[in-house]
Enzyme design. Structure first.
Site, PDB file in Angstrom:
ATOM      1  N   PHE B 113       0.843  -1.194   0.000  1.00 39.64           N
ATOM      2  CA  PHE B 113       0.000   0.000   0.000  1.00 39.64           C
ATOM      3  C   PHE B 113       0.886   1.255   0.000  1.00 39.64           C
ATOM      4  O   PHE B 113       1.796   1.371   0.808  1.00 39.64           O
ATOM      5  CB  PHE B 113      -0.925   0.010   1.219  1.00 39.64           C
ATOM      6  N   GLN B 114       0.607   2.162  -0.903  1.00 40.46           N
ATOM      7  CA  GLN B 114       1.374   3.390  -1.086  1.00 40.46           C
ATOM      8  C   GLN B 114       2.860   3.124  -1.315  1.00 40.46           C
ATOM      9  O   GLN B 114       3.710   3.901  -0.889  1.00 40.46           O
ATOM     10  CB  GLN B 114       1.155   4.366   0.082  1.00 40.46           C
ATOM     11  N   LYS B 163       9.744   2.889   6.469  1.00 39.19           N
ATOM     12  CA  LYS B 163       9.089   3.152   7.744  1.00 39.19           C
ATOM     13  C   LYS B 163       9.750   2.408   8.906  1.00 39.19           C
ATOM     14  O   LYS B 163       9.927   2.963   9.993  1.00 39.19           O
ATOM     15  CB  LYS B 163       7.613   2.743   7.638  1.00 39.19           C
TER      16      LYS B 163
END
Lengths: 159, 567
Positions: B113-114, B163
């Site tokens: 996702f993204q 992240k």
């Protein structure tokens, strides 16, 4: 140097051996419309650098631009535009076992190579020579119906 | 030796670089960093309302100050929105560090996702980029990113941070210095080449200083003015160099190129020695290359060796920083006889008198050129002027009395509509006491109009002067000249209520149709502590002139009418 159009050239690019460095080089060639005829890359022993050999073609002016643009890439340590060089290319070729093995063996020996593998159905030869001679070898080998020919790309070293 | 998370390291690195303002927009992959931004006090964060605007704002900040601008975005669409900002900065050699979030390392390559390949996409529009692969290398990468952005030929650098690396805890030691063996920019020019160039200057009869944006980037304008004053060699400026010589400098002929003035373009066509300082022979400057400076030898000073000899053959190549090269060159010109070039200057002065930068003013309708000259009269050399892209940009470059470098901020290389407003916000954050005016058009302003909200929230009172001709004016101009007046998709008659739009977002709007309204509105707007839209109705079919048609020779200009009667 006279400004000869579309002469074949070989460049060595010494780069920091980090991820995506090869794509920086190839995308530079793609983005600026430079041609790549062949490209080889391998780490330089006992260093954190890699040696990339690119065969290309273009005018003297274009080569100067390519060299300068390559230099601008941060991980590029050195760009060598070869003039006096030893240049070699390797090729592997696979032939049916039913072909004339003696001829194939002699042919590959004539081009600085030999038989490297024999199986039940196939024979494989390896040849390493100057790119121009590799081209001749591949032409000469056609009469023995090669099933597969894999060229390795040019490597070069300044004399 | 402090233990901290990768996210905190990102903030500590930014603080260690002395950055006071970061522009950005949060999102999933960059959230840990935003959590640390919330806790820290080292820099302010401006929440732009679009990632593209955040990068343009950082860019405007960088252009106004000369320091590295910093923007922060999340992964995926956050990053792709930032790409236009990166490309804009890349084409104009503006130092930026853009930090983008990335999906965790374990998800890279899985179409998470993204997730998008940020380093792959940004490779051709950044000076360099990094994907942080381990926490250990994060401080070094930030140190290198800032160093690469500001050194050599400056440019934007992207740092893509997965992240999970922002979550990991490690030891933070920010390096004092950078050692990249493969990156050593050349600053000092070759001594022998400089000597040869000096000899060429001394023996030239019709030399011309061709001044580019590199002079601004190198902060070399004083040296360039000194060179001109000492030798009395006339000068032309590119779009990116407006302000270097100063508007009233008698040696300045003006801007050259597609919309350059007559004297500048004729000077380039007739000179016998081009002294190029930080310019790159862009196609919008040279016109037809084979006719460009046809009778001249060329001295080319540029910090980027690849610019030299790229488009024109150069007789005196000098790779180096303009400041360093001019410091070496100036003493060698001590004996030069300034009278030597007098006949040449006289010729050029006659050209300037023959076809000055002119337009036909009107009392019935505001002419855009008048509006720009009027802004110049009212706010002059103290203001910072940004612009978008199109006719208004060219009129601003032609008619505004720029007196110093970094006063004029525009997207020259990429030509990015929507650049001006966020760039003005960036410049105003850097210089809150200076008047910042974005000269824009009714097309461009809508491309980042959401920044009304940003400017209103942060009380960043930039003035947007919208020269409204209800057209995409530059494209319309080409359609008039080259497409038999087929105005394909350029008629912007359908418009928002600009005044109400500004007010709806917390700003102030003005509708202006007369010269007296213009004066009143501008004087009021620059006193306000709110963002303003000045919607100025201007002559619809005004053209930017002179104009060299694309691909034509510089000396073949379409010149402005000097008498009334042209539509």
């Amino acid at each position: 140097m006279p400004n000869i159009l579309n002469e074949r050239r070989v460049i060595s690019v010494i780069v920091l051996n980090e991820s995506s460095v090869l794509s920086r080089i190839t995308s530079l060639f793609a983005a600026r419309g430079y041609n790549i005829e062949s490209l080889t890359v391998a780490p330089i022993p006992n260093s954190d650098m890699s040696h990339i050999t690119i065969a290309t073609n273009g005018s003297t002016k274009l080569m100067e631009q390519i060299t300068k643009q390559l230099h601008k890439l941060i991980p590029v340590y050195k760009v060598i535009e070869h003039e006096e060089m030893v240049e070699k290319e390797m090729v592997l070729a696979k032939f049916p076992i039913a072909e004339n093995l003696a001829d194939i063996s002699v042919l590959s020996a004539a081009y600085n190579g030999g038989v490297v593998n024999v199986g039940e159905e196939m024979i494989i030869v390896m040849v390493a020579d100057e790119p121009k001679r590799i081209k001749h070898f591949i032409e000469a080998a056609q009469r023995y119906n090669p099933c597969e020919v894999v060229r390795g790309g040019v490597v070069a070293i300044e004399r | 030796m402090r233990q901290m998370s990768g996210a905190q390291m990102v903030c500590e690195a930014i603080i260690a670089e002395g950055v006071k303002t970061v522009f950005g927009y949060p999102g999933g992959a960059i959230m840990h960093v935003y959590d640390e931004i919330y806790k820290q006090k080292g820099f302010e964060h401006i929440l732009n309302r679009h990632e593209q605007a955040a990068v343009h704002a950082a860019d405007g900040y960088a252009r106004a100050t000369g320091e590295v601008g910093v923007a922060m975005v999340t992964s995926g669409p956050g990053f792709t929105n930032a790409v236009t900002g990166l490309a804009t900065a890349y084409m104009d050699s503006i130092p930026l560090v853009v930090v983008s979030g990335q999906v965790p390392l374990s998800l890279i390559g899985t179409d998470g996702f993204q997730e998008i390949d940020a380093v792959g996409i940004s490779r051709p529009c950044t000076k360099h980029n990094f994907l942080v692969r381990t926490l250990e290398e994060l401080p070094r990468i930030f140190k290198e990113a800032f160093y690469i952005a500001r050194s050599g030929r400056p440019g934007p650098v992207l740092v893509d941070v997965p992240k999970d690396i922002t979550v990991d805890i490690g030891t933070f030691v920010y390096p004092d210095s950078v050692n990249i063996p493969s990156y050593k920019p050349t600053y000092k020019g070759n001594k022998r080449q400089i000597e040869k160039a000096v000899e060429a200057i001394k023996s030239a009869k019709k030399p011309l200083l061709y001044i580019g944006g590199g002079v601004v980037l190198s902060n070399a304008y004083k040296l360039v003015r000194e060179l001109a004053a000492k030798t009395q060699i006339p000068a032309v400026e590119t779009l990116m160099a407006r302000g270097v010589m100063g508007a009233k400098n008698p040696l300045l002929l003006g801007m050259l190129g597609m919309h350059g003035n007559y004297a500048s373009n004729m000077a380039m066509s007739e000179t016998d020695l081009v002294i190029s300082l930080g310019a790159r022979f862009d196609d919008r400057v040279t016109g037809k290359l084979s006719e460009f400076a046809k009778y001249a030898d060329i001295i080319h000073v540029d910090i980027d060796a690849a610019n030299i000899g790229k488009l024109v053959d150069v007789d005196y190549p000098i790779v180096g920083d303009i400041t360093e090269v001019l410091k070496a060159m100036l003493p060698q010109l001590d004996g030069v006889d300034a009278n030597r070039y007098k006949a040449w200057r006289d010729v050029l002065n006659r050209y300037s008198e023959l076809h000055p930068q002119s337009y036909i003013d009107s009392d019935e309708v505001i002419k855009p050129q008048w509006a720009i000259e009027r802004i110049g009269e009212l706010v002059g050399k103290d203001a910072i002027i940004t612009s978008d892209v199109g006719q208004h940009q060219m009129w601003a470059a032609q008619h505004y009395p720029f007196d110093r470098p970094r006063q004029w901020i525009n997207s020259g290389g990429l030509g990015t509509m929507g650049f001006g407003f966020p760039a003005a916000i960036g410049a105003k954050r850097a210089y809150p006491d200076k008047t910042v005016i974005n000269i824009t058009g009714d097309g461009s302003i809508l491309m980042n109009m959401q920044e009304l909200v940003t400017a209103a929230e942060y009380r960043t009172p930039v003035v947007n002067v919208i020269l409204n001709n209800h057209f995409l004016g530059m494209v319309r101009q080409w359609q008039t000249f080259f497409y038999e007046k087929r105005y394909s998709e350029t008629d912007l008659s359908f418009q928002p209520n600009f005044k109400a739009l500004a007010e709806a977002c917390g700003g102030i709007g003005y509708d202006v149709t007369t010269k007296s309204e213009f004066d009143a509105a501008l004087k009021d707007a620059i006193r306000q502590d709110k963002v303003c839209f000045m919607n100025v109705a201007v002559n619809r079919f005004e053209n930017v002139l002179p104009m060299v048609p694309a691909g034509g020779a510089l000396f073949n200009m379409m010149l402005p009418q000097t008498i009334e009667g042209d539509a």
